[in-house]
Design a protein around this motif. Sequence first.
Motif, mmCIF file in Angstrom:
data_model
loop_
_atom_site.group_PDB
_atom_site.id
_atom_site.type_symbol
_atom_site.label_atom_id
_atom_site.label_comp_id
_atom_site.label_asym_id
_atom_site.label_seq_id
_atom_site.Cartn_x
_atom_site.Cartn_y
_atom_site.Cartn_z
ATOM 1 N N GLY A 94 0.832 -1.199 0.000
ATOM 2 C CA GLY A 94 0.000 0.000 0.000
ATOM 3 C C GLY A 94 0.869 1.253 0.000
ATOM 4 O O GLY A 94 1.875 1.310 0.686
ATOM 5 N N TYR A 121 0.987 5.664 0.171
ATOM 6 C CA TYR A 121 0.245 6.809 0.713
ATOM 7 C C TYR A 121 0.955 8.124 0.416
ATOM 8 O O TYR A 121 2.181 8.163 0.279
ATOM 9 C CB TYR A 121 0.089 6.629 2.227
ATOM 10 C CG TYR A 121 -0.330 5.228 2.597
ATOM 11 C CD1 TYR A 121 -1.667 4.864 2.554
ATOM 12 C CD2 TYR A 121 0.618 4.258 2.927
ATOM 13 C CE1 TYR A 121 -2.054 3.562 2.845
ATOM 14 C CE2 TYR A 121 0.242 2.956 3.226
ATOM 15 C CZ TYR A 121 -1.098 2.609 3.185
ATOM 16 O OH TYR A 121 -1.472 1.324 3.463
ATOM 17 N N LEU A 140 -4.071 10.358 0.973
ATOM 18 C CA LEU A 140 -4.144 8.904 0.954
ATOM 19 C C LEU A 140 -3.458 8.438 2.225
ATOM 20 O O LEU A 140 -2.309 8.814 2.475
ATOM 21 C CB LEU A 140 -3.428 8.331 -0.265
ATOM 22 C CG LEU A 140 -4.116 8.522 -1.631
ATOM 23 C CD1 LEU A 140 -3.869 9.907 -2.179
ATOM 24 C CD2 LEU A 140 -3.614 7.481 -2.621
ATOM 25 N N LYS A 141 -4.152 7.651 3.029
ATOM 26 C CA LYS A 141 -3.571 7.223 4.290
ATOM 27 C C LYS A 141 -4.060 5.836 4.681
ATOM 28 O O LYS A 141 -5.100 5.381 4.195
ATOM 29 C CB LYS A 141 -3.889 8.238 5.388
ATOM 30 C CG LYS A 141 -5.377 8.520 5.544
ATOM 31 C CD LYS A 141 -5.609 9.426 6.742
ATOM 32 C CE LYS A 141 -7.088 9.541 7.008
ATOM 33 N NZ LYS A 141 -7.661 10.815 6.641
ATOM 34 N N PRO A 142 -3.309 5.155 5.575
ATOM 35 C CA PRO A 142 -3.715 3.811 5.997
ATOM 36 C C PRO A 142 -5.156 3.805 6.494
ATOM 37 O O PRO A 142 -5.558 4.686 7.243
ATOM 38 C CB PRO A 142 -2.735 3.490 7.128
ATOM 39 C CG PRO A 142 -1.516 4.287 6.791
ATOM 40 C CD PRO A 142 -2.036 5.568 6.192
ATOM 41 N N HIS A 183 -5.746 4.609 -0.903
ATOM 42 C CA HIS A 183 -4.336 4.219 -1.018
ATOM 43 C C HIS A 183 -4.011 3.759 -2.435
ATOM 44 O O HIS A 183 -4.902 3.359 -3.176
ATOM 45 C CB HIS A 183 -3.988 3.108 -0.025
ATOM 46 C CG HIS A 183 -4.850 1.888 -0.157
ATOM 47 N ND1 HIS A 183 -6.109 1.816 0.412
ATOM 48 C CD2 HIS A 183 -4.652 0.717 -0.806
ATOM 49 C CE1 HIS A 183 -6.638 0.641 0.127
ATOM 50 N NE2 HIS A 183 -5.783 -0.045 -0.623
ATOM 51 N N HIS A 204 -4.578 -5.994 4.072
ATOM 52 C CA HIS A 204 -4.820 -5.929 2.637
ATOM 53 C C HIS A 204 -5.085 -7.313 2.106
ATOM 54 O O HIS A 204 -4.184 -8.111 1.989
ATOM 55 C CB HIS A 204 -3.617 -5.333 1.904
ATOM 56 C CG HIS A 204 -3.579 -3.858 1.987
ATOM 57 N ND1 HIS A 204 -2.881 -3.193 2.941
ATOM 58 C CD2 HIS A 204 -4.175 -2.920 1.234
ATOM 59 C CE1 HIS A 204 -3.040 -1.898 2.785
ATOM 60 N NE2 HIS A 204 -3.805 -1.698 1.769
#
Length: 148
Positions: free
Chosen positions: A38, A40, A94-96, A100, A146
Amino acid sequence: MRIPLLVLVLLLAFPVQAQMQIEKPWVRATAPGAQVAGGYLVIRNQGSAADRLVSASSPMAAKVELHVHINDNGVMKMREVRGYDVPAKGSFELKPGGAHLMFLDIGRPFKEGEKVPVKLKFEKAGEVGAEFHVGRLGESAPSSGHKH
Ligand SMILES: [Cu+2]
């Protein structure tokens, strides 16, 4: 007075890229054998027109998809989207656990401290390159993980 060609080229090339600022781009380090990662970042649009990130690519992944997390009756799931809207004079993060970049079929594990080159393609601003820093394994990992 004639404008030197080089100056003219710079004038034409710069305004476009300067409108989109990429901040803190990073990807999560991956465990040996992992096929996905992923990514970010924060996209800051300094232009006076809204724009849209429509695709991304990297030489270190077969494919990079744009994903979001959605809450489906209490279960967090990922879904691919067509793009992310970045408002004029605004930003998109875009972040956890949220939106993403999904790196698919990565050729080898991403190791902490490495850089992953990525090309981001915007509807209006065109292509913008960024170097994604590889963070720690499991850094800020959402509990859902994920799954593909
Ligand atoms: Cu994903």
